[in-house]
Design a protein around this motif. Structure first.
Motif, mmCIF file in Angstrom:
data_model
loop_
_atom_site.group_PDB
_atom_site.id
_atom_site.type_symbol
_atom_site.label_atom_id
_atom_site.label_comp_id
_atom_site.label_asym_id
_atom_site.label_seq_id
_atom_site.Cartn_x
_atom_site.Cartn_y
_atom_site.Cartn_z
ATOM 1 N N GLY A 136 0.265 9.422 -3.767
ATOM 2 C CA GLY A 136 -0.762 10.410 -3.413
ATOM 3 C C GLY A 136 -0.158 11.629 -2.738
ATOM 4 O O GLY A 136 -0.499 12.774 -3.057
ATOM 5 N N PHE A 137 0.781 11.396 -1.820
ATOM 6 C CA PHE A 137 1.478 12.523 -1.169
ATOM 7 C C PHE A 137 2.233 13.346 -2.211
ATOM 8 O O PHE A 137 2.220 14.577 -2.194
ATOM 9 C CB PHE A 137 2.476 12.018 -0.129
ATOM 10 N N GLN A 194 0.547 19.441 -6.769
ATOM 11 C CA GLN A 194 -0.656 20.250 -7.026
ATOM 12 C C GLN A 194 -0.703 21.474 -6.125
ATOM 13 O O GLN A 194 -1.185 22.532 -6.525
ATOM 14 C CB GLN A 194 -1.916 19.403 -6.818
ATOM 15 N N HIS A 212 0.795 -1.229 0.000
ATOM 16 C CA HIS A 212 0.000 0.000 0.000
ATOM 17 C C HIS A 212 0.829 1.281 0.000
ATOM 18 O O HIS A 212 0.360 2.338 -0.413
ATOM 19 C CB HIS A 212 -0.923 0.042 1.224
ATOM 20 N N GLY A 267 1.600 3.487 -3.360
ATOM 21 C CA GLY A 267 0.444 4.228 -3.871
ATOM 22 C C GLY A 267 0.108 5.401 -2.967
ATOM 23 O O GLY A 267 -0.204 6.505 -3.428
ATOM 24 N N MET A 268 0.154 5.155 -1.663
ATOM 25 C CA MET A 268 -0.079 6.239 -0.710
ATOM 26 C C MET A 268 0.958 7.338 -0.911
ATOM 27 O O MET A 268 0.635 8.538 -0.939
ATOM 28 C CB MET A 268 0.005 5.686 0.723
ATOM 29 N N LEU A 298 1.792 13.560 -5.479
ATOM 30 C CA LEU A 298 0.908 14.272 -6.408
ATOM 31 C C LEU A 298 0.289 15.494 -5.731
ATOM 32 O O LEU A 298 0.204 16.584 -6.324
ATOM 33 C CB LEU A 298 -0.175 13.310 -6.900
ATOM 34 N N ALA A 299 -0.125 15.322 -4.477
ATOM 35 C CA ALA A 299 -0.706 16.445 -3.734
ATOM 36 C C ALA A 299 0.332 17.552 -3.542
ATOM 37 O O ALA A 299 0.016 18.740 -3.660
ATOM 38 C CB ALA A 299 -1.228 15.969 -2.377
ATOM 39 N N PHE A 340 2.060 4.254 -12.411
ATOM 40 C CA PHE A 340 1.348 5.526 -12.239
ATOM 41 C C PHE A 340 2.333 6.660 -11.928
ATOM 42 O O PHE A 340 2.259 7.749 -12.504
ATOM 43 C CB PHE A 340 0.324 5.380 -11.107
ATOM 44 N N SER A 354 1.410 1.098 -8.846
ATOM 45 C CA SER A 354 1.829 2.413 -8.343
ATOM 46 C C SER A 354 3.097 2.891 -9.042
ATOM 47 O O SER A 354 3.256 4.091 -9.309
ATOM 48 C CB SER A 354 2.074 2.343 -6.828
#
Lengths: 278, 323
Positions: free
Chosen positions: A126-127, A133, A119, A122-123, A129-130, A160, A157
């Motif tokens: 997310g960090f 952004q 996991h 992928g998590m 990508l955030a 991605f 992941s």
């Protein structure tokens, strides 16, 4: 810190982990020891941006120990940074204590839950990508087990993260070549991991995960990233620092005898104690 | 069919609602595992940073969502029902439920919605498996208006939710009054006294048709649209069913752990050891159900949940009850 200081700090980390685990007869020492030098380099080798005493500092680099059974490797460090009282280390796994066997997101300095494998990347994506952004400069470091790389989600992941050019994301594969039942290459071969990560669009480098000069060189690559996330394949020894555990899968979550306990204490520079327990 | 007369798809109603909010809030992210919608096309063009294609990779989609949500993003995940539930269940459990993150899972084609795709695309277990997750709210709209209202609730008060969308267009049921249904967790669409037929989503429409036929034959059947299957307000439902002689549940789910199961549990728990308020009969898929080719209506007849079978079951219930 220079390399000698880092080696001292890594020994301190292994000592702290030993006391934590043996006090409670719980924990995953070999898995923690194989990545203890990497963790030491991250926090004390000038790699991570963080603010001691402030686990919520907005621009802190994020660290995820995705091989969650080794999450305890962070606890002495996080206490040392003043994220929580060092007394909590003595209450490891105790009811009412802060620190459990696996990474609990409620622990200051732990970014997200882990324990089930596959996991964290992928998590971490997310960090990363955030961060992009929201215009933050922080990086995300994910420590993966090599056995964890069996999980298909890791490669989802990886694909991605490369597509989204997340060069603020670093995967560190703790390549100790062992899982619970034996050697990865005998069970289901993982093969050339560096090659695999590179083929997924990552920068990839293999290092000796116990050599602070090589670890430092690998992290120095972060200064000249080119739109690719970075995978560091850290070749390590599971149980590094305790001779009878090194490279032996059967110690994954076994506790040593009293005699073995003092052998280990001697190798770790800890004073022998009656019954092996501190 | 006259396209103008075709009701809006639930997915378009949901996405239009989210897009309207996303225009004003850059923290709203919509992630699809390769499922589209007419309403999604302009969103993808207008907001490339807020629409993310996850690839056909649901595991990473959920793990990614956890990192985004922990970073303050309001995340909506969107996929075909079987693939956003059982396919990535362990991810949802470990990184969303475990941290109670405000992530909305939007499933399209729940139950037997993908009729001709058969078993791999059926979700006869999605209510059972999703309602077993700690802290989740499970909602099923029964028309486009209720779908839009549920989407708005997800925007206004982000939390861990699973939204079960019907794949086909459904006739409008709610022109007003859905706020109360969303608050209570159910809409009392038709009042009755003998048999309360409880359904959700697609089958709510069959239940309404059945109730009409039953009233014509002198059986006062009511219809309850069970919008929220978790959490259920057992006390309020007990109060509702006190006005009926029996309850008949009908669902496109296996009876084990499905909607009727959840309702029965809620009534039992509300009774707290005393006899539950009302007799209950459940219609749904039974263990060992056979998978065949057929359209939705044919499948309903095969599994005993067609409108005629709802009518027959309600008649049997009414016959067995004191007048």
């Amino acid at each position: 810190m220079n390399i000698n200081d880092l080696e001292d700090k890594a020994l301190w980390l292994r000592q702290e982990l030993w006391e934590m685990a043996m006090r409670q007869k719980k924990g995953h020492i070999p898995s923690s020891y194989s990545c203890a030098d990497i963790v030491t380099a991250l926090y004390y080798g000038g790699v991570l941006n963080y603010k001691a005493g402030d686990p919520d500092y907005a621009d802190r680099d994020r660290v995820i120990v995705s091989k969650g059974h080794a999450a305890m490797v962070l606890y002495p460090v996080l206490a040392d940074l003043g994220y929580f009282p060092a007394d909590e280390l003595k209450r490891f796994t105790e009811p009412g204590g802060l620190l459990g066997m696996y990474a609990d997101f409620r622990i200051p300095g732990i970014e997200g839950i882990s324990g089930s494998l596959g996991h964290g990347l992928g998590m971490g994506a997310g960090f990363a990508l955030a961060a992009r952004q929201d215009g933050h400069d922080y990086r995300t470091f994910v420590i993966l087990g090599d056995g964890e790389c069996y999980e298909g989600s890791i490669w989802e992941s990886a694909m991605f993260s490369a597509h989204h050019k997340l060069d603020n994301l670093v995967a560190i594969v703790d390549r100790n070549e062992l899982c619970i039942l034996g050697r990865t290459e005998d069970l289901v071969a993982l093969g050339d991991l560096e090659d695999k990560w590179r083929s997924f669009g990552w920068n990839a480098i293999s290092i000796d995960g116990h050599d602070f000069a090589e670890i430092g060189d690998a992290f120095a690559k972060l200064d000249k990233l080119d739109g690719r996330p970075l995978a560091i394949i850290a070749n390590t020894v599971k149980g590094k620092g305790v001779s009878f555990m090194e490279g032996r899968s059967e110690w994954h979550n076994r506790m040593p005898s009293d005699e073995q306990m003092n052998t280990a204490r001697g190798e770790l520079g800890l004073a022998a104690v009656q019954g092996g327990e501190a | 069919m006259d396209m103008m007369a075709r009701p809006q798809l639930q997915r378009d109603a949901v996405i239009e609602t989210i897009v309207a909010a996303a225009r004003k809030d850059k923290d709203i992210l919509f992630i699809s595992a390769d499922l589209g919608a007419a309403a999604l096309d302009s969103f993808r063009e207008d907001f490339p940073d807020q629409f993310i294609h996850a690839g056909i990779a649901e595991q990473n989609m959920v793990d990614l969502a956890s990192g985004l949500a922990l970073s303050g993003k309001k995340v909506f995940l969107y996929a075909m029902a079987p693939f956003i539930t059982a396919r990535c269940y362990e991810q949802v459990k470990c990184v969303i439920a475990s941290m109670n993150l405000p992530v909305t899972l939007i499933a399209v084609g729940v139950g037997l919605g993908y009729d001709h795709a058969t078993l791999t695309h059926f979700t006869p277990e999605d209510i059972a498996c999703m309602r077993a997750l700690n802290g989740i709210e499970v909602l099923t709209p029964s028309d486009a208006n209720s779908a839009a209202a549920i989407a708005q609730a997800c925007i206004d008060d982000p939390k861990f939710r699973y939204i079960r969308l019907e794949r086909q267009p459904l006739a409008a049921l709610y022109h007003s009054g859905f706020d109360a249904a969303l608050k209570d967790g159910f809409g009392h669409l038709t009042a009755g006294s003998r048999v309360a037929i409880v359904a959700c989503g697609y089958l709510t429409h069959n239940a309404l048709a059945a109730a009409d036929a039953l009233r014509d034959s002198g059986i006062e059947a009511g219809v309850i649209d069970l919008v929220r299957v978790k959490p259920l307000d057992g006390a309020k439902l007990t109060e509702l069913f006190a006005g009926y002689d029996a309850v008949l549940t009908v669902e496109e789910q296996l009876l084990e752990g499905g909607m009727g199961s959840a309702l029965a549990e809620a009534l039992i728990d509300a009774a707290d050891g005393r006899r539950a308020v009302v007799p209950i009969k459940r219609l749904g898929l039974r263990d060992g159900f056979e998978v065949v080719n057929g359209d939705r209506g044919e499948l309903h007849r095969l599994y005993g949940i067609g409108t005629d079978q709802i009518i027959t079951a309600a008649e049997h219930l009414a016959e067995a009850l004191p007048a």
